[in-house]
Design a protein around this motif. Structure first.
Motif, PDB file in Angstrom:
ATOM      1  N   LEU A 184     -45.538-135.917 -44.094  1.00  0.00           N
ATOM      2  CA  LEU A 184     -44.711-134.925 -44.800  1.00  0.00           C
ATOM      3  C   LEU A 184     -45.615-133.906 -45.511  1.00  0.00           C
ATOM      4  O   LEU A 184     -45.411-132.694 -45.402  1.00  0.00           O
ATOM      5  N   TRP A 185     -46.636-134.397 -46.218  1.00  0.00           N
ATOM      6  CA  TRP A 185     -47.546-133.472 -46.919  1.00  0.00           C
ATOM      7  C   TRP A 185     -48.289-132.589 -45.923  1.00  0.00           C
ATOM      8  O   TRP A 185     -48.524-131.415 -46.195  1.00  0.00           O
ATOM      9  N   SER A 186     -48.649-133.167 -44.782  1.00  0.00           N
ATOM     10  CA  SER A 186     -49.358-132.386 -43.769  1.00  0.00           C
ATOM     11  C   SER A 186     -48.466-131.238 -43.267  1.00  0.00           C
ATOM     12  O   SER A 186     -48.908-130.091 -43.130  1.00  0.00           O
ATOM     13  N   ASP A 187     -47.194-131.549 -43.024  1.00  0.00           N
ATOM     14  CA  ASP A 187     -46.248-130.494 -42.592  1.00  0.00           C
ATOM     15  C   ASP A 187     -46.100-129.437 -43.684  1.00  0.00           C
ATOM     16  O   ASP A 187     -46.130-128.231 -43.421  1.00  0.00           O
ATOM     17  N   LEU A 188     -45.925-129.904 -44.930  1.00  0.00           N
ATOM     18  CA  LEU A 188     -45.736-128.955 -46.043  1.00  0.00           C
ATOM     19  C   LEU A 188     -46.977-128.082 -46.231  1.00  0.00           C
ATOM     20  O   LEU A 188     -46.867-126.894 -46.538  1.00  0.00           O
ATOM     21  N   ALA A 189     -48.145-128.686 -46.033  1.00  0.00           N
ATOM     22  CA  ALA A 189     -49.390-127.918 -46.178  1.00  0.00           C
ATOM     23  C   ALA A 189     -49.440-126.783 -45.152  1.00  0.00           C
ATOM     24  O   ALA A 189     -50.037-125.734 -45.395  1.00  0.00           O
ATOM     25  N   HIS A 190     -48.772-126.984 -44.007  1.00  0.00           N
ATOM     26  CA  HIS A 190     -48.755-125.940 -42.971  1.00  0.00           C
ATOM     27  C   HIS A 190     -47.657-124.901 -43.205  1.00  0.00           C
ATOM     28  O   HIS A 190     -47.861-123.715 -42.997  1.00  0.00           O
ATOM     29  N   VAL A 191     -46.468-125.350 -43.619  1.00  0.00           N
ATOM     30  CA  VAL A 191     -45.328-124.421 -43.640  1.00  0.00           C
ATOM     31  C   VAL A 191     -44.928-123.934 -45.036  1.00  0.00           C
ATOM     32  O   VAL A 191     -44.306-122.880 -45.157  1.00  0.00           O
ATOM     33  N   ALA A 192     -45.265-124.696 -46.078  1.00  0.00           N
ATOM     34  CA  ALA A 192     -44.810-124.307 -47.421  1.00  0.00           C
ATOM     35  C   ALA A 192     -45.726-123.215 -47.985  1.00  0.00           C
ATOM     36  O   ALA A 192     -46.746-122.861 -47.385  1.00  0.00           O
ATOM     37  N   GLU A 193     -45.324-122.689 -49.139  1.00  0.00           N
ATOM     38  CA  GLU A 193     -46.138-121.656 -49.788  1.00  0.00           C
ATOM     39  C   GLU A 193     -46.302-121.995 -51.268  1.00  0.00           C
ATOM     40  O   GLU A 193     -45.605-122.847 -51.800  1.00  0.00           O
ATOM     41  N   GLY A 194     -47.214-121.257 -51.906  1.00  0.00           N
ATOM     42  CA  GLY A 194     -47.389-121.355 -53.355  1.00  0.00           C
ATOM     43  C   GLY A 194     -47.742-122.741 -53.828  1.00  0.00           C
ATOM     44  O   GLY A 194     -48.565-123.430 -53.221  1.00  0.00           O
ATOM     45  N   GLU A 195     -47.068-123.151 -54.926  1.00  0.00           N
ATOM     46  CA  GLU A 195     -47.443-124.417 -55.563  1.00  0.00           C
ATOM     47  C   GLU A 195     -47.132-125.637 -54.693  1.00  0.00           C
ATOM     48  O   GLU A 195     -47.869-126.632 -54.688  1.00  0.00           O
ATOM     49  N   THR A 196     -46.032-125.534 -53.898  1.00  0.00           N
ATOM     50  CA  THR A 196     -45.671-126.667 -53.024  1.00  0.00           C
ATOM     51  C   THR A 196     -46.771-126.904 -52.009  1.00  0.00           C
ATOM     52  O   THR A 196     -47.143-128.044 -51.718  1.00  0.00           O
ATOM     53  N   LYS A 197     -47.308-125.822 -51.475  1.00  0.00           N
ATOM     54  CA  LYS A 197     -48.383-125.925 -50.475  1.00  0.00           C
ATOM     55  C   LYS A 197     -49.641-126.536 -51.112  1.00  0.00           C
ATOM     56  O   LYS A 197     -50.231-127.473 -50.572  1.00  0.00           O
ATOM     57  N   GLU A 198     -49.997-126.004 -52.284  1.00  0.00           N
ATOM     58  CA  GLU A 198     -51.205-126.488 -52.959  1.00  0.00           C
ATOM     59  C   GLU A 198     -51.078-127.983 -53.287  1.00  0.00           C
ATOM     60  O   GLU A 198     -52.010-128.765 -53.095  1.00  0.00           O
ATOM     61  N   ARG A 199     -49.880-128.337 -53.765  1.00  0.00           N
ATOM     62  CA  ARG A 199     -49.627-129.731 -54.133  1.00  0.00           C
ATOM     63  C   ARG A 199     -49.761-130.646 -52.906  1.00  0.00           C
ATOM     64  O   ARG A 199     -50.424-131.683 -52.965  1.00  0.00           O
ATOM     65  N   ALA A 200     -49.149-130.225 -51.791  1.00  0.00           N
ATOM     66  CA  ALA A 200     -49.198-131.043 -50.570  1.00  0.00           C
ATOM     67  C   ALA A 200     -50.639-131.165 -50.073  1.00  0.00           C
ATOM     68  O   ALA A 200     -51.074-132.256 -49.685  1.00  0.00           O
ATOM     69  N   GLU A 201     -51.381-130.069 -50.111  1.00  0.00           N
ATOM     70  CA  GLU A 201     -52.773-130.093 -49.635  1.00  0.00           C
ATOM     71  C   GLU A 201     -53.619-131.042 -50.470  1.00  0.00           C
ATOM     72  O   GLU A 201     -54.386-131.845 -49.947  1.00  0.00           O
ATOM     73  N   LEU A 202     -53.451-130.934 -51.792  1.00  0.00           N
ATOM     74  CA  LEU A 202     -54.277-131.768 -52.677  1.00  0.00           C
ATOM     75  C   LEU A 202     -53.927-133.252 -52.570  1.00  0.00           C
ATOM     76  O   LEU A 202     -54.804-134.111 -52.563  1.00  0.00           O
ATOM     77  N   LEU A 203     -52.628-133.539 -52.472  1.00  0.00           N
ATOM     78  CA  LEU A 203     -52.212-134.943 -52.352  1.00  0.00           C
ATOM     79  C   LEU A 203     -52.702-135.534 -51.042  1.00  0.00           C
ATOM     80  O   LEU A 203     -53.185-136.673 -50.995  1.00  0.00           O
ATOM     81  N   LEU A 204     -52.618-134.737 -49.968  1.00  0.00           N
ATOM     82  CA  LEU A 204     -53.088-135.219 -48.661  1.00  0.00           C
ATOM     83  C   LEU A 204     -54.596-135.458 -48.694  1.00  0.00           C
ATOM     84  O   LEU A 204     -55.088-136.479 -48.214  1.00  0.00           O
ATOM     85  N   ASP A 205     -55.302-134.509 -49.293  1.00  0.00           N
ATOM     86  CA  ASP A 205     -56.763-134.620 -49.410  1.00  0.00           C
ATOM     87  C   ASP A 205     -57.155-135.874 -50.192  1.00  0.00           C
ATOM     88  O   ASP A 205     -58.025-136.633 -49.786  1.00  0.00           O
ATOM     89  N   LEU A 206     -56.474-136.077 -51.327  1.00  0.00           N
ATOM     90  CA  LEU A 206     -56.783-137.216 -52.190  1.00  0.00           C
ATOM     91  C   LEU A 206     -56.527-138.542 -51.470  1.00  0.00           C
ATOM     92  O   LEU A 206     -57.331-139.468 -51.546  1.00  0.00           O
ATOM     93  N   LEU A 207     -55.394-138.618 -50.767  1.00  0.00           N
ATOM     94  CA  LEU A 207     -54.996-139.917 -50.210  1.00  0.00           C
ATOM     95  C   LEU A 207     -55.462-140.152 -48.775  1.00  0.00           C
ATOM     96  O   LEU A 207     -55.244-141.255 -48.247  1.00  0.00           O
ATOM     97  N   THR A 208     -56.137-139.180 -48.151  1.00  0.00           N
ATOM     98  CA  THR A 208     -56.628-139.411 -46.776  1.00  0.00           C
ATOM     99  C   THR A 208     -57.561-140.623 -46.701  1.00  0.00           C
ATOM    100  O   THR A 208     -57.413-141.460 -45.800  1.00  0.00           O
ATOM    101  N   PRO A 209     -58.525-140.804 -47.630  1.00  0.00           N
ATOM    102  CA  PRO A 209     -59.355-142.014 -47.534  1.00  0.00           C
ATOM    103  C   PRO A 209     -58.539-143.304 -47.610  1.00  0.00           C
ATOM    104  O   PRO A 209     -58.909-144.310 -47.008  1.00  0.00           O
ATOM    105  N   ILE A 210     -57.437-143.271 -48.342  1.00  0.00           N
ATOM    106  CA  ILE A 210     -56.604-144.473 -48.457  1.00  0.00           C
ATOM    107  C   ILE A 210     -55.739-144.656 -47.210  1.00  0.00           C
ATOM    108  O   ILE A 210     -55.609-145.761 -46.688  1.00  0.00           O
ATOM    109  N   ALA A 211     -55.180-143.540 -46.707  1.00  0.00           N
ATOM    110  CA  ALA A 211     -54.348-143.620 -45.490  1.00  0.00           C
ATOM    111  C   ALA A 211     -55.176-144.116 -44.313  1.00  0.00           C
ATOM    112  O   ALA A 211     -54.665-144.752 -43.395  1.00  0.00           O
ATOM    113  N   LYS A 212     -56.490-143.836 -44.345  1.00  0.00           N
ATOM    114  CA  LYS A 212     -57.378-144.318 -43.279  1.00  0.00           C
ATOM    115  C   LYS A 212     -57.783-145.771 -43.534  1.00  0.00           C
ATOM    116  O   LYS A 212     -57.719-146.613 -42.636  1.00  0.00           O
ATOM    117  N   SER A 213     -58.223-146.058 -44.751  1.00  0.00           N
ATOM    118  CA  SER A 213     -58.885-147.336 -45.004  1.00  0.00           C
ATOM    119  C   SER A 213     -57.941-148.498 -45.307  1.00  0.00           C
ATOM    120  O   SER A 213     -58.230-149.628 -44.932  1.00  0.00           O
TER     121      SER A 213
END
Ligand SMILES: Cc1cc2nc3c(=O)[nH]c(=O)nc-3n(C[C@H](O)[C@H](O)[C@H](O)COP(=O)(O)OP(=O)(O)OC[C@H]3O[C@@H](n4cnc5c(N)ncnc54)[C@H](O)[C@@H]3O)c2cc1C
Length: 373
Positions: free
Chosen positions: A145-174
């Motif tokens: 969901l965050w990955s989709d929002l990072a692509h299609v959303a704008e402004g704060e929603t986009k930034e929020r989705a990008e940062l949350l995805l970035d933060l949790l990628t090591p956890i989603a992998k590991s």
């Protein structure tokens, strides 16, 4: 100044025709599992006639590579969760068919044996698998969901989705990668001796799960990524966003029978804050000590994240249960709520000992000398 990214084709245009580009396969690796994937050792330029073509600007290769890598890492977590899910369902089916032993307290040998799914210890192993694989799938969907929002959303929603995805990628992998090694082992265990034979698929799932904590960055490297980079990224904004999301779910659990789970998660968040502050304070004093237990920090953070996903699922299941009409739907939602309880009681409690370790002043791993082994 940073590595550069190149495309190195197997063939290239030379003398108006297509020629070999001096890329050779030195050999195929013989692996523990994943036998269908031909992982090969490539050699570039053994005869000094290999050309690579620069992608983008020099010295910026790492950031280009991560555009692909981050997606691939979530993909590895998904693969691990998929294998874990297959093993869970196969062991569940077996547990519903295999008669062995009698209920504790039933001493009459003339009575029929019970199915192993009725033994509490077998239910524990099934709940362990269900809680890990469905908790992982839930987090992976959240990342989708965050990955989709990072692509299609704008402004704060986009930034929020990008940062949350970035933060949790090591956890989603590991998290799925590490834990599905354990859950596929539990699946083998449920089958007893049969699980160890090739008559059943468990031994294959067990072997195939093992690559995931290794490829696309080992768990150790993801621990360093989370604690060394992601936690402090953009002044810790990603962590702030995550805490807000978790608090919202805790809020939704209040005024319901899930209130106690919300309270347990709130306490776990307190531990995350305490441990993170403790470690960040060490960063400026001794970076080796700061990062020495980064893998344990990743495990600690991962368990709390999956507990959040279980509370989210339980909140929805509680609402749906009230309206469920069919027995199978009721069973499905009851199963979700029971598994959330399992996760909090059996998995989330592990964060208590992890937080004790992570705030300890003991430096055994840093001080241990190579010669002492
Ligand atoms: C089946 C398979 C498929 C693969 N597919 C691909 C592919 O398609 N493309 C590709 O590029 N690669 C691929 N790889 C390679 C894979 O990405 C690497 O094996 C993996 O990243 C680990 O690197 P390494 O093997 O060099 O281990 P090493 O870096 O030698 O790590 C060994 C151990 O040391 C630890 N370690 C290393 N550095 C540190 C550090 N700085 N601090 C603390 N601990 C550390 C690691 O966590 C690990 O436990 C594949 C490997 C396998 C087995």
């Amino acid at each position: 100044k940073g590595i550069s990214l190149f495309v190195v084709p197997q063939k290239r245009i030379k003398d108006n025709g297509l020629s070999e580009n001096d890329v050779t396969t030195a050999g195929v690796y013989h692996k523990m599992g994943y036998k269908g994937a031909p992982i090969a050792h490539l050699m570039f330029g053994s005869n000094d006639d290999c050309k690579g073509y620069l992608v983008g600007e020099p010295h910026k290769g790492l950031s280009y590579m991560f555009q692909m890598m981050n997606e691939a890492r979530v993909g590895v977590g998904t693969n691990a969760a998929a294998i874990g899910t297959a093993a869970y369902h196969a062991s569940l089916a077996y547990a519903k068919e295999r008669p062995q032993g009698r209920p504790i307290g039933a001493k009459d040998p003339t009575q029929p044996q019970t199915l192993i799914i009725n033994h509490a210890d077998v239910k524990r192993m099934l709940l362990f698998q269900k809680s890990v694989v469905e908790g992982s799938l839930s987090l992976l969907l959240q990342c989708g969901l965050w990955s989709d929002l990072a692509h299609v959303a704008e402004g704060e929603t986009k930034e929020r989705a990008e940062l949350l995805l970035d933060l949790l990628t090591p956890i989603a992998k590991s998290y799925p990668s590490e834990m599905c090694c354990q859950t596929t082992s539990a699946a083998v265990q449920i089958l007893g001796g049969a699980g160890y034979t090739t008559d059943f698929p468990m031994e294959q799932y067990y072997r195939e799960a093992r690559i995931h904590p290794i490829h696309e960055g080992t768990t150790g490297i993801h621990g360093l990524d989370l604690l060394g980079r992601k936690i402090t990224l953009k002044g810790g904004k990603g962590v702030q966003f995550l805490m807000q999301e978790i608090q919202q779910t805790i809020g939704e659990s209040k005024n319901s029978t899930l209130k106690n789970l919300g309270e347990l998660l709130e306490k776990a968040l307190g531990r995350v804050q305490k441990v993170t502050e403790h470690l960040l304070a060490l960063a400026s004093q001794n970076v080796e000590v700061f990062l020495a237990d980064a893998t344990l920090y990743l495990e600690f953070f991962g368990i709390v994240t999956i507990a959040w996903q279980w509370l989210k699922q339980a909140v929805q299941a509680q609402k749906a249960l009230v309206q469920a009409v069919s027995e199978s739907d009721r069973n499905f939602y009851q199963g979700k709520i029971a598994t959330a309880h399992y996760f909090f009681e059996y998995e989330l409690v592990k964060t208590i000992s992890l937080s004790q370790r992570l705030t300890s002043s003991d430096r055994t791993t840093v001080e241990m000398q190579a010669e002492w082994f």
